[in-house]
Design an enzyme around this catalytic site. Structure first.
Site, PDB file in Angstrom:
ATOM      1  N   ALA A  77       0.866  -1.275   0.191  1.00 29.04           N
ATOM      2  CA  ALA A  77       0.106   0.429  -0.196  1.00 29.04           C
ATOM      3  C   ALA A  77       1.131   1.771  -0.211  1.00 29.04           C
ATOM      4  O   ALA A  77       0.683   2.391  -1.116  1.00 29.04           O
ATOM      5  CB  ALA A  77      -0.886  -0.103   1.124  1.00 29.04           C
ATOM      6  N   ASP A 129      27.451  31.281 -24.568  1.00 24.85           N
ATOM      7  CA  ASP A 129      28.289  30.801 -25.722  1.00 24.85           C
ATOM      8  C   ASP A 129      27.864  32.591 -26.038  1.00 24.85           C
ATOM      9  O   ASP A 129      26.935  32.666 -26.233  1.00 24.85           O
ATOM     10  CB  ASP A 129      28.830  29.853 -26.566  1.00 24.85           C
ATOM     11  CG  ASP A 129      29.890  30.645 -27.587  1.00 24.85           C
ATOM     12  OD1 ASP A 129      30.560  30.650 -27.493  1.00 24.85           O
ATOM     13  OD2 ASP A 129      29.736  29.811 -28.547  1.00 24.85           O
TER      14      ASP A 129
END
Length: 883
Positions: A284, A330
């Site tokens: 469970a 970049d």
């Protein structure tokens, strides 16, 4: 200590490599060196077999928990169907993981494929063409425009040689090369003007060099080594799932042990029966569908992002974007267009925007197009130096028909460019029989040779004031990081017998200046502003010059214009120890003239501060940092295969703004995963509490088949559907979660606990009502009804509760009751599958349930709906307290 090759004279390098410039190596020497040092090729890292990769997928803690759950369900509880479903989920996850991992190895493979196939070398005094893999240190290599450099070379001859090195250094403008010995021991890679590097492109001129490094010893080989040895980072999602799995397992074992111990102590059942009860409780508690649900939510996220030009290569990257705090980008090709463009023109004593055009009759346009070696292909593409192609492209925009003009005024002689005088001149025959001399180059050299200044259609003698005005304009343009070229001309009656600089380049008429730049992408400035508003810090990391980087960063809003304190070069970074840099890293937003190892160091420094770092890039030089970052973002159009192979995500449109869109999608994905986890864990907590209290109170307890069916039916479909919930308003106004956040942050943890307790409490309440006010008379029937009502209530409560978790804090009626169509169908399907087990004859015995009376169904439905009412009241109070 051996001097670096760039600091050695040509003779010293030849002696060190035991070679001769005029004859090269002998075939025997070359063969011996090839045997000793191996081929000029990049080594790939040791690859794991497919079986090893598959086995690695099962080392994940949550996967181990699932395997245990499958064993329990099959061998002990004898629910083989559920065991099979769990195993199928695990195996599918493993297969998908292997598929994703295999893509990551493309980085090195792509590096190897980049190698040029052939090289022209001198051996035994003859020029030969050989496969580049056969090159050895000491070989004399000949290169010219159009070639790819086959190995690292120390240049020994250079004729107007220019090499485009952006994939290695990040600098967009081709580098002028020479043979002069450089001074110093720490010259940056972008400033080593007497070296040529493997896999860079010759754009102009020709040269001869001696091979100083091959294969893994080259600069690109060192990058390959960095990629091979880069430490794989785990994403925040992977960290959170791992921590969740461990926490759940410990809690499950402790609770199961307590239940087993208390049951035996109270003599509630026999040892085997109590063991089965403890196992039922463990089943469970395990959210066996969680890994599959997370995978499905991420996969759905990748599909949405792909539609918006963000292609995800590794599933966890979808969510990682949402927690990103630093985007280190970049410059060349990412923030800028990687295309030199004319931006300013100066003529008639005034500075103009390029878009304004050039006044008719002004020879500035003619000179920039005539003193130019760009070749226009039949398809309209241009071949040549990027600076020169930018001038021709500008002419085309201004309707200057170069082909027609050259037909009228053909080139008849020229003085080629050389790096010493920094000028080039072409001579064209005019229709009237005279000749136009067109000269282009560095403005300081032109001013030495110019005696007049063009104004409109006439020329005046150049004064000292004119020279100062031109120099001031040049300086102004240079501070904006523009590359400035001067244009001059004159008309002569005859061509000198000897065409050279001395005979041609004098008494010129100065026509003007042209300022060019690799411009920023138009959408990036808004994207940077949006990233900042979302609490994300954008940074620039580039191999370009400091002035250029600072100017572009200022124009984009990454730094305040002129804020040079926020800019640091690679050389300055080398002067700082790791400890010093760790203290200073937050000061810098722009890094210029950096090498690949610097990029990795920057990424690592931020990660050491606990930040989630995204790195974008398109060059070979970006690959190590892309792999080291929490999320590497490659460029799909301009990106090299190496950078794409090292990335977690690729931008199909190379658009920086797409990153911000992807961040929003990443935040939505994490929020939806949180909703699914809140839903699953509160449901499982409700189940655990129900079973625990039933055991403690000595009531009949829900059977494993009840729990497994509820977990399979009422958990899975709604949890997946929650993964496609629409984005909640204001998600991009929140600060990034960062690495320290987890699935339980933002109020989810407390919500799981109190809502789970509420689910369990309501279920137990229904059971209590059923046995206190029964419909049937016999004890067996009463308890059978109570168990059926508890089973139905637990399932229905979870379905009703799914509506609550559409938002942690917002009202259900604010976020929209039925906006998510997939969610609505999931709830309906789950309800029908739950109802079938009780209402359809034949299923009662299989699921150990009874038929319920109308009043009993009323209690079940009322308890189910009550969870919405209670949660809405609690949320309302929480919002009031928060205000």
């Amino acid at each position: 200590m051996t001097k670096p090759e760039y600091a050695q004279t040509i003779q010293e390098t030849l002696q060190a490599t035991k070679s001769q410039a005029d004859t090269g190596l002998t075939t025997t020497e070359a063969s011996g060196r090839l045997q000793q040092h191996g081929p000029n090729a990049l080594a790939t890292g040791k690859k794991k077999s497919m079986l090893m990769r598959f086995a690695d997928q099962f080392k994940d803690f949550m996967i181990i928990v699932l395997l245990v759950a499958a064993l329990v369900a099959g061998l002990i509880v004898h629910e083989w169907a559920d065991a099979g479903i769990i195993l199928a989920v695990v195996i599918l996850n493993a297969i998908f993981g292997v598929f994703q991992e295999s893509k990551a190895e493309e980085a090195i493979d792509a590096l190897a494929k980049m190698a040029t196939p052939d090289a022209h070398v001198r051996r035994d005094g003859n020029v030969l063409t050989i496969p580049s893999t056969e090159l050895v240190v000491g070989d004399i290599v000949l290169v010219e425009a159009g070639d790819v450099v086959p190995a690292d070379l120390r240049l020994i001859e250079s004729a107007n040689l220019k090499i485009e090195e952006s994939a290695l250094t990040g600098e967009s403008v081709p580098v002028e090369k020479d043979v002069d010995t450089l001074q110093g021991d720490n010259v940056g890679i972008g400033d080593r003007s007497n070296l040529a590097f493997m896999n860079t492109n010759i754009t102009y001129g020709r040269g001869v060099g001696v091979v100083i490094a091959t294969g893994m010893q080259t600069q690109v080989g060192q990058i390959a080594t960095m990629i091979n040895t880069a430490k794989e980072t785990t994403t925040p999602l992977q960290d959170n799932l791992k921590a969740l799995g461990k926490t759940l397992t410990i809690m499950i074992l402790v609770i199961a042990a307590i239940v087993f111990g208390v049951g035996i102590w109270r003599h509630a059942a026999s040892v085997p029966e109590m063991f089965l009860t403890a196992i039922s409780l463990a089943v469970a508690a395990i959210p066996e569908g969680l890994p599959a649900i997370v995978t499905i939510i991420l996969a759905l996220g990748t599909q949405k992002m792909a539609k918006r030009s963000a292609l995800v290569r590794k599933l966890p990257a979808v969510e990682t974007l949402g927690s990103t705090e630093i985007i280190a980008s970049d410059k060349t090709g990412t923030l800028t267009q990687n295309k030199m463009t004319v931006e300013k023109v100066y003529y008639d004593g005034q500075l103009h925007d390029a878009s304004d055009g050039i006044a008719g009759g002004n020879l500035l346009m003619t000179v920039m197009n005539f003193a130019n070696d760009t070749q226009i292909q039949p398809d309209g593409t241009m071949l040549g130096d990027p600076t020169e192609t930018a001038l021709v492209a500008y002419g085309q925009k201004q309707q200057f028909d170069l082909a027609a003009e050259l037909q009228q005024m053909p080139r008849v002689a020229e003085v080629p460019f050389d790096s010493e005088r920094k000028l080039m001149t072409t001579i064209h025959q005019l229709p009237n029989g005279r000749y136009l001399v067109a000269t282009k180059g560095a403005q300081d050299q032109l001013l030495k040779r110019a005696t007049q200044l063009a104004f409109g259609d006439h020329a005046n003698s150049m004064t000292e004031g004119d020279r100062n005005a031109i120099l001031d304009t040049n300086k102004h343009l240079a501070t904006q990081a523009l590359r400035v070229l001067g244009m001059a001309y004159k008309v002569v009656d005859t061509i000198p017998a000897t065409v050279d600089s001395d005979s041609v380049e004098h008494d010129l008429i100065f026509a003007g200046l042209v300022g060019m730049i690799d411009p920023e992408r138009p959408e990036v400035q808004a994207a940077v502003a949006e990233a900042k508003a979302a609490g994300i810090r954008p940074m620039m990391i580039t191999g370009d010059h400091q002035d250029t980087a600072e100017a572009i960063a200022g124009r984009l809003g990454i730094i305040e214009p002129g804020d040079d304190a926020a800019v640091i070069t690679g050389a300055q970074l080398d002067e700082q120890s790791d400890a010093e840099f760790a203290d200073n890293v937050e000061k810098y937003s722009v890094y210029a003239r950096v090498a690949p190892e610097h990029k990795v160091r920057i990424v690592n420094a931020w990660q050491a501060k606990g930040k989630v770092v995204a790195m974008t890039g398109d060059g070979v030089n970006d690959a190590p940092a892309l792999k080291a970052a929490d999320i590497g973002i490659g460029m799909g159009i301009t990106g090299t295969e190496v950078s794409k192979g090292a990335s977690d995500m690729v931008l199909a449109d190379d658009n920086f703004a797409t990153i911000v869109t992807a961040v929003e999608e990443g935040r939505k994905v994490f929020a939806n995963i949180q909703k699914s986890i809140q839903y699953l864990l509160s449901a499982n907590l409700g189940e655990v509490l129900t079973l625990f209290m039933m055991t403690m109170l000595g009531w009949d307890i829900l059977a494993p088949v009840h729990i497994l069916w509820i977990n399979l039916v009422t958990d899975t479909f709604p949890a997946i559907a929650l993964g496609v919930e629409p984005t909640e308003p204001g998600i991009m106004n929140q600060k990034p979660r960062g690495r320290k956040s987890n699935f339980f942050s933002g109020g989810v943890g407390p919500a799981v606990i109190w809502q789970g307790l509420l689910e369990g409490g309501l279920t137990l309440g229904v059971y209590f009502i059923a046995i206190t006010w029964p419909v049937h008379a016999t004890n067996a029937a009463i308890h059978a009804d109570a168990l059926t009502m508890a089973y139905a209530t637990l399932g229905l409560i979870q379905l009703f509760h799914a509506f609550n978790v559409k938002s942690v804090h917002q009202s259900l009626f604010t976020v929209g009751l039925f906006r998510n169509r997939a969610f609505n169908w999931a709830i309906l399907a789950s309800f029908l599958l739950l109802a079938v087990t009780i209402l359809v004859p034949g299923f009662n015995g299989l699921f150990h349930v009874t038929s319920l009376a109308l009043s009993q169904w009323g209690v079940v439905l009322g308890a189910g709906f009550l969870i919405i009412v209670i949660v809405e009241i609690v949320k309302f109070v929480q919002r009031k307290i928060a205000k």
